[in-house]
Motif scaffolding. Structure first.
Motif, PDB file in Angstrom:
ATOM      1  N   LEU A 256      18.350   5.109  -1.875  1.00  0.00           N
ATOM      2  CA  LEU A 256      17.048   4.586  -1.448  1.00  0.00           C
ATOM      3  C   LEU A 256      16.048   5.730  -1.359  1.00  0.00           C
ATOM      4  CD1 LEU A 256      15.791   1.875  -0.567  1.00  0.00           C
ATOM      5  CD2 LEU A 256      16.258   2.542   1.789  1.00  0.00           C
ATOM      6  N   ASP A 257      14.917   5.581  -2.062  1.00  0.00           N
ATOM      7  CA  ASP A 257      13.901   6.628  -2.089  1.00  0.00           C
ATOM      8  C   ASP A 257      13.224   6.745  -0.732  1.00  0.00           C
ATOM      9  OD1 ASP A 257      11.844   8.411  -2.719  1.00  0.00           O
ATOM     10  OD2 ASP A 257      11.812   7.701  -4.799  1.00  0.00           O
ATOM     11  N   PHE A 258      12.947   7.985  -0.332  1.00  0.00           N
ATOM     12  CA  PHE A 258      12.386   8.218   0.996  1.00  0.00           C
ATOM     13  C   PHE A 258      10.938   7.765   1.117  1.00  0.00           C
ATOM     14  CE2 PHE A 258      15.491  10.527   3.517  1.00  0.00           C
ATOM     15  CZ  PHE A 258      15.002  10.305   4.789  1.00  0.00           C
TER      16      PHE A 258
ATOM     17  N   LYS B  30       0.806  -1.214   0.000  1.00  0.00           N
ATOM     18  CA  LYS B  30       0.000   0.000   0.000  1.00  0.00           C
ATOM     19  C   LYS B  30       0.839   1.263   0.000  1.00  0.00           C
ATOM     20  CE  LYS B  30      -3.892  -2.221   2.328  1.00  0.00           C
ATOM     21  NZ  LYS B  30      -4.776  -2.226   3.524  1.00  0.00           N
ATOM     22  N   CYS B  31       1.966   1.239   0.677  1.00  0.00           N
ATOM     23  CA  CYS B  31       2.819   2.418   0.749  1.00  0.00           C
ATOM     24  C   CYS B  31       4.265   1.984   0.545  1.00  0.00           C
ATOM     25  CB  CYS B  31       2.662   3.129   2.090  1.00  0.00           C
ATOM     26  SG  CYS B  31       3.558   4.689   2.211  1.00  0.00           S
ATOM     27  N   PRO B  32       4.886   2.437  -0.545  1.00  0.00           N
ATOM     28  CA  PRO B  32       4.355   3.277  -1.614  1.00  0.00           C
ATOM     29  C   PRO B  32       3.494   2.481  -2.588  1.00  0.00           C
ATOM     30  CG  PRO B  32       6.612   2.699  -2.099  1.00  0.00           C
ATOM     31  CD  PRO B  32       6.314   2.115  -0.754  1.00  0.00           C
ATOM     32  N   ASP B  33       2.621   3.181  -3.240  1.00  0.00           N
ATOM     33  CA  ASP B  33       1.679   2.555  -4.153  1.00  0.00           C
ATOM     34  C   ASP B  33       2.315   2.406  -5.532  1.00  0.00           C
ATOM     35  OD1 ASP B  33      -0.527   1.429  -5.209  1.00  0.00           O
ATOM     36  OD2 ASP B  33      -1.727   3.271  -5.319  1.00  0.00           O
TER      37      ASP B  33
ATOM     38  N   GLN C  95      10.307  14.075   0.706  1.00  0.00           N
ATOM     39  CA  GLN C  95      10.996  13.713  -0.531  1.00  0.00           C
ATOM     40  C   GLN C  95      12.487  13.656  -0.271  1.00  0.00           C
ATOM     41  OE1 GLN C  95       9.975  16.492  -3.599  1.00  0.00           O
ATOM     42  NE2 GLN C  95       7.817  15.898  -3.674  1.00  0.00           N
ATOM     43  N   GLY C  96      13.159  12.900  -1.135  1.00  0.00           N
ATOM     44  CA  GLY C  96      14.602  12.808  -1.020  1.00  0.00           C
ATOM     45  C   GLY C  96      15.101  11.387  -1.178  1.00  0.00           C
TER      46      GLY C  96
END
Length: 503
Positions: free
Chosen positions: A324-326, A259-262, A343-344
């Motif tokens: 690694l995406d936040f 579910k997160c992230p979609d 974000q980051g």
């Protein structure tokens, strides 16, 4: 066995068909067989006089004209009779010895014994029944539909290979049991069996090697209840928990939906070697991997063992992942400074130390006194965390994460992040007791996310203090230079006026 009749207690047990009844009558008439049989039944060797008499009687009966051949045949029959009597007297002992030998073989090398059994099943054309039985057994453990293509013994490797395994759990059944839907294909699974391992309560499987796993795992069907969120469902140790002594995974390509992230997340493992994998200490044993390389969401990661300190019973491992995406970790930090970042990207370079001593599932609860007192049962983390190109936003004042009083206190932190948004290097040091890893499968259950967030907050405060200190030092330096400039200017101006008036 042609002349066994001459040395039996009944005088005649069996005679050659070619002699017929005439042979029986001729042998029964003389009494040489009775005297030899008396010695043989008692397990003794017949005296030479008895044997000579038997040879003479055989020659008189015109059975053997050659004395040497008759002597050889008598000794042969005497030996076979004694062997038969010995076997009849020690049959129970031989049966017990055979059962103990087979039991020891199965206990010491269960895989080879199972391979022999598989060979017999294949000879009886029951291979299809075997694959169905293995598929049902694995499916019962996974609560899924499992089909197996082949079960082949690998004699050279000492393993049993399960080929072409398919695991599937439909969405309807996943929602029914509140679990994840899955559709996976496994090319090869090599297992090593151990009966002694099972007797110790650690499962029949001792080693496993998985190669060529592909498919999909959908966790969106799992509904997290309030009880699950509060307790994180820490597992309790049971007698049916598996305990593998060695695990090897290679060529894994899995697509994960949550579910997160979609968005779909791709997990690729090139190779992974674990020196042990216990169900009750799953997260700790994953951290304690010997070597591993792969890619997660297009971010390369590696884990390797750096040093083993046998004196202090500590293993030092190194884990690294870049870019690694936040949005992957923002949901993992419900509170704290890292939860404010929207974000980051994150770079993690971590050295951590784990105990080398093999901790049993019930050691911390029941057998703590039996463990060595010199060992320090905790995991120490030294992490270099780099936050790149971040965007931060404070939560609402009404939320539980921050109060009205703290809202004004965190303004310097926000200002620091907005000023140094390109790269914020953090040096974290924290420790986790072994109790946190007991029954934990996810980092959140072991309080790892909370420890990282708290340590990050402390390190950000340190950076802000250093920045203020350097800024204050710069201000003091500028004030000193300005005062020196003003003093020098005033001194020179007074000197000029004095010279102008008096000279």
């Amino acid at each position: 066995g042609m002349f066994r009749a001459c040395f039996s207690a009944r005088y005649v047990v069996r005679a050659a068909p070619r002699f017929g009844n005439s042979f029986k009558k001729q042998v029964q008439r003389p009494m040489f067989g009775k005297r030899c049989a008396a010695h043989i039944v008692r397990g003794e060797t017949a005296p030479m006089s008895v044997l000579s008499s038997a040879i003479a009687d055989l020659q008189a009966a015109k059975i053997y004209r050659n004395e040497q051949f008759a002597n050889l045949q008598i000794r042969k029959l005497a030996f076979s009779t004694r062997i038969g009597l010995w076997f009849r007297r020690n049959f129970t002992t031989l049966a017990h010895l055979t059962c103990l030998s087979v039991g020891a073989w199965v206990l010491l090398d269960t895989t080879q014994a199972a391979s022999v059994l598989l060979l017999g099943i294949s000879a009886l054309n029951l291979h299809k029944w075997l694959t169905l039985a293995v598929g049902k057994a694995v499916g019962y453990q996974l609560s899924a539909d499992v089909t197996v293509g082949k079960v082949i013994p690998k004699w050279t490797k000492g393993t049993i290979r399960i080929a072409d395994m398919k695991i599937k759990r439909e969405y309807e059944y996943a929602r029914k049991i509140n679990g994840a839907a899955m559709d996976m294909n496994i090319s090869e699974v090599d297992v090593t069996l151990s009966l002694s391992h099972a007797v110790a309560g650690e499962g029949i499987l001792s080693e496993i090697s998985i190669s060529g796993l592909t498919g999909m795992l959908d966790r969106r069907t799992t509904i997290w209840t309030e009880a699950m969120e509060a307790a994180h469902q820490k597992r309790e140790a049971t007698e049916n928990d598996f305990h593998l002594n060695y695990v090897k995974i290679k060529d894994l390509a899995l697509t994960i939906h949550q579910k997160c992230p979609d968005r779909p997340l791709d997990l690729t493992i090139f190779s992974l070697k674990l020196r042990r994998l216990r169900q009750h200490w799953l997260l700790l044993d994953l951290f304690d991997a010997d070597a591993g390389h792969g890619k997660f969401d297009d971010c390369l990661f590696s884990i390797e063992n750096v040093e083993v300190d046998y004196k202090n019973q500590i293993r030092t491992n190194h884990f690294k992942i870049d870019g690694l995406d936040f949005d992957l970790v923002s949901s993992s930090y419900p509170k704290g400074i890292l939860s404010w970042i929207t974000q980051g990207f994150m770079d993690i370079d971590c050295f951590y130390k784990v105990p080398l001593y093999t901790i049993d599932e019930r050691a911390l609860n029941e057998n703590t006194k039996d463990l060595p007192k010199t060992l320090d049962y905790k995991t120490v983390f030294d992490m270099a965390l780099s936050l790149n190109n971040i965007n931060i936003s404070l939560p609402n004042v009404t939320s539980n994460d921050i109060s009205v009083t703290n809202y004004a206190m965190v303004q310097p932190i926000v200002a620091y992040f907005n000023t140094n948004y390109v790269k914020v290097p953090l040096q974290l040091h924290f420790e986790l007791p072994m109790d946190d890893f007991c029954g934990s499968w996810y980092p959140g259950e072991a309080n790892l996310y909370s420890a990282i967030s708290n340590s990050s907050y402390d390190d950000v405060l340190r950076l802000i203090a250093e920045q203020k200190k350097y800024r204050r030092a710069r201000e003091l330096l500028l004030m000193g230079v300005e005062g020196l400039y003003r003093g020098t200017r005033y001194y020179l101006s007074q000197t000029w006026y004095y010279i102008k008036e008096h000279v």
